[in-house]
Design a protein around this motif. Structure first.
Motif, short mmCIF file in Angstrom:
data_model
loop_
_atom_site.label_atom_id
_atom_site.label_comp_id
_atom_site.label_asym_id
_atom_site.label_seq_id
_atom_site.Cartn_x
_atom_site.Cartn_y
_atom_site.Cartn_z
N ASP A 124 0.84 -1.19 0.00
CA ASP A 124 0.00 0.00 0.00
C ASP A 124 0.88 1.25 0.00
OD1 ASP A 124 -2.52 -1.44 0.29
OD2 ASP A 124 -1.86 -1.89 2.33
N LEU A 125 0.24 2.38 -0.13
CA LEU A 125 0.94 3.67 -0.04
C LEU A 125 0.44 4.39 1.21
CD1 LEU A 125 2.88 5.74 -1.25
CD2 LEU A 125 0.97 6.62 -2.60
N TYR A 126 1.37 4.75 2.10
CA TYR A 126 1.05 5.37 3.38
C TYR A 126 1.39 6.86 3.36
CZ TYR A 126 0.38 0.86 5.73
OH TYR A 126 -0.09 -0.37 6.13
N LEU A 127 0.69 7.59 4.19
CA LEU A 127 0.98 9.00 4.44
C LEU A 127 1.22 9.19 5.93
CD1 LEU A 127 0.97 12.08 3.80
CD2 LEU A 127 -1.51 12.02 4.13
N ILE A 128 2.33 9.82 6.28
CA ILE A 128 2.57 10.26 7.66
C ILE A 128 2.26 11.75 7.70
CG2 ILE A 128 4.18 10.39 9.58
CD1 ILE A 128 5.85 8.24 8.25
N ASP A 129 1.24 12.12 8.48
CA ASP A 129 0.76 13.50 8.51
C ASP A 129 1.57 14.33 9.50
OD1 ASP A 129 -0.86 15.65 7.80
OD2 ASP A 129 -2.64 14.38 7.72
N LEU A 130 1.28 15.62 9.53
CA LEU A 130 2.05 16.54 10.37
C LEU A 130 1.76 16.39 11.85
CD1 LEU A 130 1.93 19.76 8.16
CD2 LEU A 130 3.71 18.00 8.29
N ASP A 131 0.73 15.62 12.21
CA ASP A 131 0.49 15.32 13.62
C ASP A 131 1.12 13.98 14.01
OD1 ASP A 131 -1.17 13.54 12.34
OD2 ASP A 131 -3.02 14.20 13.33
N GLY A 132 1.82 13.34 13.07
CA GLY A 132 2.51 12.09 13.35
C GLY A 132 1.69 10.85 13.08
N THR A 133 0.43 10.98 12.76
CA THR A 133 -0.40 9.82 12.47
C THR A 133 -0.14 9.32 11.05
OG1 THR A 133 -2.26 11.18 11.70
CG2 THR A 133 -2.21 10.58 14.03
#
Length: 282
Positions: A124-133
């Motif tokens: 899959d393709l993941y995103l790490i957001d600016l809140d760390g999630t």
């Protein structure tokens, strides 16, 4: 075309760091290295294997892939895991990664080990957001590889090596992605790492294809840059004006297991600077 360094197993993850030079990893031999302006190579991180992608982090370090997505400081200290793997859930690790203009991190996961001869499963393709999630933003990637954004940040390009296709996604303001669409297919090899130039062209390393395919923003083939080794694994723009194209390779297809090399060629168009990661550490 210059060959600046060689003697590595499988070079991946090239990233230009202003004031330092070109960082790259050796997936098989382990370690992260820096090639400076004088042509000298120094070891930055000596041990970690399997790093398929890297990005500079604003806190004087880099985000690296491999068995997890992690932060490593140039000043030393403990490795900080930002996004872990989940083998029971079909995620055995990560390959390439990139950042968007906000500093979020996109990283492709592996559904099965690449080099162990086991049944190959999609990731899959993941995103790490600016809140760390972290969250999944795209699915069904047979073999995740290069990632890069268009100049306006509205399109994300993503190599799927087993499908021999570079796909693209529309990018929303929150980082979520639209449906996957085919952008371009490589001939004579599989798309691997990629980089985007300031004119919107997409420069794709062709593993097994002895070079780099350059695609127009509309997907048509503009050019092919040949190199004297078949296993072209990734590309990166660097230099003071971002007109030096660094091309890295593995040892596959030639005699010897430590023939991975770094090449450099000047280009007529500058590459896009890749933003620093801004995801929280710890």
């Amino acid at each position: 075309m210059e060959r600046l360094a060689h003697g590595y197993g499988l070079i991946e993850g090239p990233v230009w760091v202003t004031g330092r030079g070109l960082l790259f990893s050796d997936v098989h031999g382990g370690g992260v290295y820096c090639l400076d302006a004088a042509g000298a190579v120094a070891t930055v991180f000596p041990h970690r294997r399997g790093i398929g992608g890297m990005a500079v982090h604003e806190r004087n370090g880099v985000v690296v892939g491999g068995r997890n997505i992690a932060y490593k400081s140039f000043e030393g200290g403990e490795t900080v895991v930002l996004l872990d793997r989940n083998p029971d859930g079909g995620n055995v690790g990560y390959n390439d990664l990139t950042t968007d203009a906000a500093g979020r991190v996109y990283a492709g996961s592996l559904g099965s080990p690449v080099f162990e001869g086991t049944e190959q499963k999609p990731g899959d393709l993941y995103l790490i957001d600016l809140d760390g999630t972290g969250r999944i933003v795209a699915r069904d990637v047979q073999l995740t590889n290069g990632l890069g954004f268009s100049p306006d940040g509205r399109i994300l390009y993503h190599s799927d090596s087993r499908r021999q296709t570079v796909f693209c996604y529309a990018v929303g303001d929150d980082g979520d992605l639209g449906p996957k669409e085919a952008f371009a297919r490589t001939q004579g090899g599989a798309p691997d790492g990629l980089a985007v130039a300031e004119d919107g062209s997409v420069w794709v390393a062709v593993a097994g294809g002895s070079g780099v395919d350059v695609f127009e923003p509309g997907g048509g083939l503009r050019d092919h840059i040949g190199i004297p080794m078949p296993m072209c694994t990734s590309v990166c723009f660097g230099g003071d004006d971002l007109r030096d194209l660094y091309i890295v390779t593995g040892s596959g297809g030639v005699a010897g297991e430590r023939e991975g090399s770094v090449f450099r060629v000047r280009t007529d168009v500058a590459g896009l600077p890749v933003p620093e990661a801004r995801v929280p550490i710890g």
